[in-house]
Design a protein around this motif. Structure first.
Motif, PDB file in Angstrom:
ATOM      1  N   LYS A  60       0.041   6.557  -4.160  1.00 29.53           N
ATOM      2  CA  LYS A  60       0.344   5.555  -5.182  1.00 29.53           C
ATOM      3  C   LYS A  60      -0.699   5.573  -6.285  1.00 29.53           C
ATOM      4  O   LYS A  60      -0.366   5.634  -7.481  1.00 29.53           O
ATOM      5  CB  LYS A  60       0.413   4.170  -4.521  1.00 29.53           C
ATOM      6  N   THR A  61      -1.970   5.534  -5.916  1.00 35.88           N
ATOM      7  CA  THR A  61      -3.049   5.585  -6.904  1.00 35.88           C
ATOM      8  C   THR A  61      -3.111   6.938  -7.584  1.00 35.88           C
ATOM      9  O   THR A  61      -3.364   7.035  -8.792  1.00 35.88           O
ATOM     10  CB  THR A  61      -4.402   5.270  -6.232  1.00 35.88           C
ATOM     11  N   THR A  62      -2.861   7.996  -6.810  1.00 35.29           N
ATOM     12  CA  THR A  62      -2.908   9.349  -7.371  1.00 35.29           C
ATOM     13  C   THR A  62      -1.936   9.503  -8.529  1.00 35.29           C
ATOM     14  O   THR A  62      -2.304   9.964  -9.620  1.00 35.29           O
ATOM     15  CB  THR A  62      -2.582  10.391  -6.286  1.00 35.29           C
ATOM     16  N   HIS A  79       0.840  -1.205   0.000  1.00 31.87           N
ATOM     17  CA  HIS A  79       0.000   0.000   0.000  1.00 31.87           C
ATOM     18  C   HIS A  79       0.874   1.254   0.000  1.00 31.87           C
ATOM     19  O   HIS A  79       2.061   1.219   0.325  1.00 31.87           O
ATOM     20  CB  HIS A  79      -0.948   0.006   1.203  1.00 31.87           C
ATOM     21  N   SER A  80       0.265   2.345  -0.355  1.00 34.44           N
ATOM     22  CA  SER A  80       0.976   3.591  -0.620  1.00 34.44           C
ATOM     23  C   SER A  80       1.821   4.058   0.562  1.00 34.44           C
ATOM     24  O   SER A  80       1.426   3.977   1.720  1.00 34.44           O
ATOM     25  CB  SER A  80      -0.032   4.689  -0.982  1.00 34.44           C
ATOM     26  N   ASP A  90      -3.559   8.210  -0.472  1.00 29.01           N
ATOM     27  CA  ASP A  90      -3.172   7.174  -1.425  1.00 29.01           C
ATOM     28  C   ASP A  90      -2.399   7.817  -2.579  1.00 29.01           C
ATOM     29  O   ASP A  90      -2.902   7.982  -3.688  1.00 29.01           O
ATOM     30  CB  ASP A  90      -4.421   6.451  -1.944  1.00 29.01           C
ATOM     31  N   VAL A  95      -8.531  11.386  -5.326  1.00 32.36           N
ATOM     32  CA  VAL A  95      -8.338  10.050  -4.745  1.00 32.36           C
ATOM     33  C   VAL A  95      -8.532  10.167  -3.244  1.00 32.36           C
ATOM     34  O   VAL A  95      -7.847  10.957  -2.584  1.00 32.36           O
ATOM     35  CB  VAL A  95      -6.941   9.494  -5.069  1.00 32.36           C
ATOM     36  N   LEU A 130      -2.879   7.296 -11.599  1.00 30.50           N
ATOM     37  CA  LEU A 130      -3.923   7.921 -12.406  1.00 30.50           C
ATOM     38  C   LEU A 130      -3.396   9.139 -13.161  1.00 30.50           C
ATOM     39  O   LEU A 130      -3.811   9.401 -14.292  1.00 30.50           O
ATOM     40  CB  LEU A 130      -5.102   8.331 -11.518  1.00 30.50           C
TER      41      LEU A 130
END
Length: 503
Positions: free
Chosen positions: A381-383, A34-35, A379, A483, A386
């Motif tokens: 990582k997701t940011t 996870h981030s 988050d 996010v 994307l």
């Protein structure tokens, strides 16, 4: 005394099971990669750059003068297991598991195997410990170091025990390691130094009468202070102009009462009884621990610039073990074993329903569970994933951020164009990557005019980004996406939004 059957059950079945599940819970907590949050990303990026040959190891160790060993351990983990969030968090997870073992050993010495088993249980499944054992941070390693030192001191306290230099060497080694992991580790010396003065004051006086030994001791202390960077620690501590600025620059009493008086009152109360029970048989050890607790609480309440729970994680190792010791001694001294068992079960039940103990393995344990805002669990990582997907040409765009750490880890191919932080009005060059850092919304407007297309990363909480910049961006730029925190923490939102101009 425990029956042979109960002893066999504890040592061959229950204790190994607790240790195994404690390790499993921690490995599960790092399994999803996870981030990172900012502090994790900062050190991990330095370690990654060392492994990939982008920066020099010695130079980075000098920059991380308050946590050089932490950087070295993460770098070593990257070399052995590859570069990932999992690798960076592996050694804290292992260190936290070792803490379970030494909590048992220490508490068994202070009380009995029942108390030791309870201490192992509390350490293994404490939500606070699980959260901090699954971050790329060093606080659970320091907690384990403290338990090793206290265990060694209990051995040295035993009657008819000659001076055992092996344990003194072990304590010195562990305290030195803790000091190199983080400046916070210097506190590992506190209980030991108090213990030395109380137990060996006659020997110390005799050394003072012998110049050769005194000079040798002085030389060793000077070398040790340089190794652990004690002069820099002292300079940091005595920063300020007035007595108040030096010794009481902050006041976190509200958080002190919230954490220890509200959140963990049950453990604290029973731990106090445990300390009282231990006093008659091991007074010097009890005084040494009391000294450590007093200094730790003083620093956290009045000297640390924030009220982050992670700074008192080592102290919670003491609280858990002494609470367990208190319960173990109640079990031992109470003639009615049924009543004793009922008291122990009631304590565990209350701890579980208050969610201080976590009995379900998760891929993420929220470090903000006790006090909001200890860690920015955005988050990133997701940011940035994307961002790369939405803007394939992102390397040609201007990107504005407030701090470089998460971007340097998750978007290393694109350096930020500028940083904006509310802590400055005069632009300066970042010592991390050489990017200019600004502090005013007028600077932000100039950057937008200078670059025809770009993105600004907005953290929607009291982050380093100036509020005036956030207000202007939301009013005049295009919102691309948001996010909202890590999965499973929707109740604790830390949204990161991307705004654009010229696209």
């Amino acid at each position: 005394m425990l029956s042979n059957r109960l002893s066999i059950l504890i040592f061959k079945v229950v204790l190994p099971a607790i240790i195994a599940f404690g390790l499993f819970f921690r490995l599960q907590g790092i399994s999803s990669n996870h981030s990172f949050w900012s502090d994790e990303a900062y050190l991990a990026t330095s370690a990654k750059n060392i492994v990939t040959g982008k920066v020099d190891l010695v130079d980075q160790l000098k920059k991380q003068d308050y946590q050089p060993l932490h950087l070295l351990l993460i770098t070593t983990s990257f070399k052995l297991f590859g570069i990932s969030e999992w690798s960076a968090r592996l050694y804290p997870a292992i260190a936290g598991t070792l803490g379970i073992i030494f909590a048992f050993l220490l508490t068994r010495k202070l009380s009995n195997p029942v108390g030791g088993l309870l201490a192992a249980f509390f350490m293994a499944f404490s939500q606070l410990n699980l959260a901090n054992s699954t971050q790329a941070k060093q606080y659970t390693a320091i907690q384990t170091g403290l338990l090793i030192i206290l265990y060694s001191m209990t051995v040295l306290s035993e009657k008819n025990q000659k001076i055992n230099w092996r344990f003194h060497f072990l304590i010195t080694l562990i305290a030195t390691i803790g000091s190199l992991l983080h400046f916070l580790g210097i506190l590992l010396w506190v209980p030991y130094l108090i213990f030395i003065v109380l137990n060996y004051h006659q020997e110390m006086i005799s050394v003072l009468k012998k110049p050769a030994k005194l000079i040798a001791l002085f030389f060793l202390l000077i070398c040790l202070s340089l190794i652990i960077n004690l002069p820099l620690m002292a300079k940091t501590f005595f920063r300020g102009q007035t007595i108040s600025e030096i010794f009481f620059p902050y006041n976190h009493l509200v958080y002190f009462f919230q954490l220890f008086g509200k959140q963990y009152w049950l453990f604290v109360l029973v731990a106090i009884f445990g300390w009282i029970f231990i006093w008659p048989s091991n007074r010097f050890l009890a005084i040494s621990i009391a000294g450590y607790i007093a200094i730790s609480l003083y620093l956290w309440t009045f000297k640390h610039y924030t009220h982050n729970v992670r700074y008192v994680v080592p102290l919670f190792g003491v609280i858990f073990t002494f609470a367990a010791a208190g319960l173990g001694l109640v079990y031992q001294r109470n003639k009615s074993k049924r009543l004793s068992v009922l008291l122990v079960i009631s304590f565990i039940f209350l701890a579980i329903v208050s969610h201080k103990l976590e009995l379900q393995a998760r891929t993420f344990y929220n470090p903000n569970f006790d006090i909001y805002g200890d860690v920015q669990i955005a988050d990133y990582k997701t940011t940035f994933l994307l961002l790369k997907q939405h803007f394939p040409n992102h390397q040609r765009l201007a990107i504005i951020n407030d701090v470089p750490f998460a971007q340097n880890w998750y978007l290393p191919q694109k350096k930020a164009t500028a940083y904006l932080t509310k802590f400055t009005n005069i632009p300066y060059t970042s010592n991390v990557d050489g990017v200019i850092t600004y502090g005013r919304v007028s600077d932000f407007k100039k950057i937008i005019k200078q670059y025809p297309q770009g993105l600004v990363i907005i953290e929607d909480w009291q982050s380093f980004l100036p509020e005036s910049v956030k207000i202007y961006a939301k009013a005049h730029l295009n919102h691309e996406f948001t996010v909202n925190s890590l999965g499973g923490t929707e109740h604790d939102p830390w949204p990161v939004s991307i705004y654009s101009w010229g696209l």
